[in-house]
Design an enzyme around this catalytic site. Structure first.
Site, PDB file in Angstrom:
ATOM      1  N   TYR A 255       7.404  75.201 -64.955  1.00  0.00           N
ATOM      2  CA  TYR A 255       6.311  74.675 -65.824  1.00  0.00           C
ATOM      3  C   TYR A 255       5.974  75.872 -66.632  1.00  0.00           C
ATOM      4  CZ  TYR A 255       6.682  70.887 -62.646  1.00  0.00           C
ATOM      5  OH  TYR A 255       7.225  69.828 -61.645  1.00  0.00           O
TER       6      TYR A 255
ATOM      7  N   ASP B  38      -0.028  70.375 -58.379  1.00  0.00           N
ATOM      8  CA  ASP B  38       1.440  70.246 -58.201  1.00  0.00           C
ATOM      9  C   ASP B  38       1.884  71.362 -59.370  1.00  0.00           C
ATOM     10  OD1 ASP B  38       4.052  69.326 -56.741  1.00  0.00           O
ATOM     11  OD2 ASP B  38       4.372  69.187 -59.151  1.00  0.00           O
TER      12      ASP B  38
END
Length: 310
Positions: free
Chosen positions: A47, A42
């Protein structure tokens, strides 16, 4: 062990979340996780480690450790790119070194001022409040997500951090129904109404922060660790498992996909072993009873000057 999505694709019921993983550690961590048995990863543009994940996946595929079709790769559209969905998706694909995504999610149900593809900022206005766009609707964003499927860039599309009402609206205006809603849900924040609503309408729920965030969220958000509960410790002792394993197994048995994050090899092995045992109904019921409606993650007001959940 997998869940069949509403379009027929299989999604592994446990995955590795890569939020806040150090870039230098990602390659070895992903290679090791694949050796252990993980196939679901994921990711998200926000991020800021898609390139490192891509390098690891590329090596794993080239060396024959795993085939691309055996993997399930998720990434997410950031808030600044709601008006640039195709470009943002292609940017993520390039970083991940993939031809297609298994799942692409709208990360948050909010569009904010565009800052450039891949920059994933959270621009604030002159008052220090998130600079929200008012000319791009979630419906417009969703139809652009649907285009990605017809273009062959993604296999499944979904939503993230949507409540019941936004999920209902998405079901109403969608041509391609969301396959997944990724939300914070754990033993202290069970959100049973939202989980059941999604499952009733064929939307798989993925639990981010399935452990309640533990020490990491205590440091980042000032929340309490959700793994220190004495009831959970008692159940863990009964099964001779860790508290984290009990919580993850509980999430799986309520038919949610769990994507715990860890940077430790030994924890990777522990997490994957939750597929090897089962909780009795009475213990599932005990855990259900400790719900505190306690959100431990994603506290936007702390960083954005606005409470999205008010």
């Amino acid at each position: 062990m997998a869940i069949t999505l509403n379009n027929g694709f299989q999604m592994p019921i446990i995955g590795l979340g890569v939020w806040r993983l150090e870039k230098k550690a990602i390659k070895d961590l992903i290679i090791e996780s694949i050796k252990i048995g993980f196939r679901h990863f994921d990711c998200a543009s926000d991020y800021k480690n898609e390139a490192e994940v891509g390098e690891a996946l590329c090596e794993a595929i080239k060396t024959g450790l795993v085939k691309r079709e055996e993997l399930f790769i998720t990434t997410k559209l950031w808030n600044t790119d709601h008006g640039h969905v195709v470009e943002a998706c292609k940017h993520s694909l390039k970083k991940l070194q993939l031809d297609y995504l298994d799942l692409y999610l709208v990360h948050f149900p909010i569009s904010i001022r565009h800052t450039g593809i891949g920059t994933t900022g959270s621009p604030l206005d002159e008052d220090g409040v998130l600079d929200i766009e008012t000319n791009i609707s979630l419906e417009t964003t969703w139809h652009a997500m649907e285009d990605l499927v017809s273009m062959g860039l993604v296999r499944s599309i979904g939503i993230s951090n949507y409540d019941i009402f936004l999920t209902r609206d998405c079901l109403a205006y969608s041509k391609i129904k969301p396959a997944v809603n990724q939300i914070e849900t754990h033993h202290y924040f069970q959100r049973e109404s939202l989980v059941k609503f999604c499952q009733k309408h064929g939307i798989c729920v993925t639990a981010h922060t399935p452990l309640g965030g533990a020490d990491a969220n205590t440091k980042r958000f000032g929340t309490v660790s959700c793994l220190d509960d004495p009831i959970l410790k008692g159940i863990a002792e009964k099964y001779k498992k860790t508290v984290a394993q009990i919580v993850l197994r509980w999430g799986i048995q309520r038919n949610t996909v769990v994507i715990p994050k860890t940077s430790k090899f030994e924890r990777l092995k522990e997490n994957f072993k939750v597929l090897e045992f089962e909780l009795a109904k009475e213990d599932m019921d005990v855990i259900q009873a400790i719900d505190k409606n306690y959100r431990s993650n994603i506290q936007p007001a702390k960083f954005w000057g606005i409470d999205l959940y008010a």
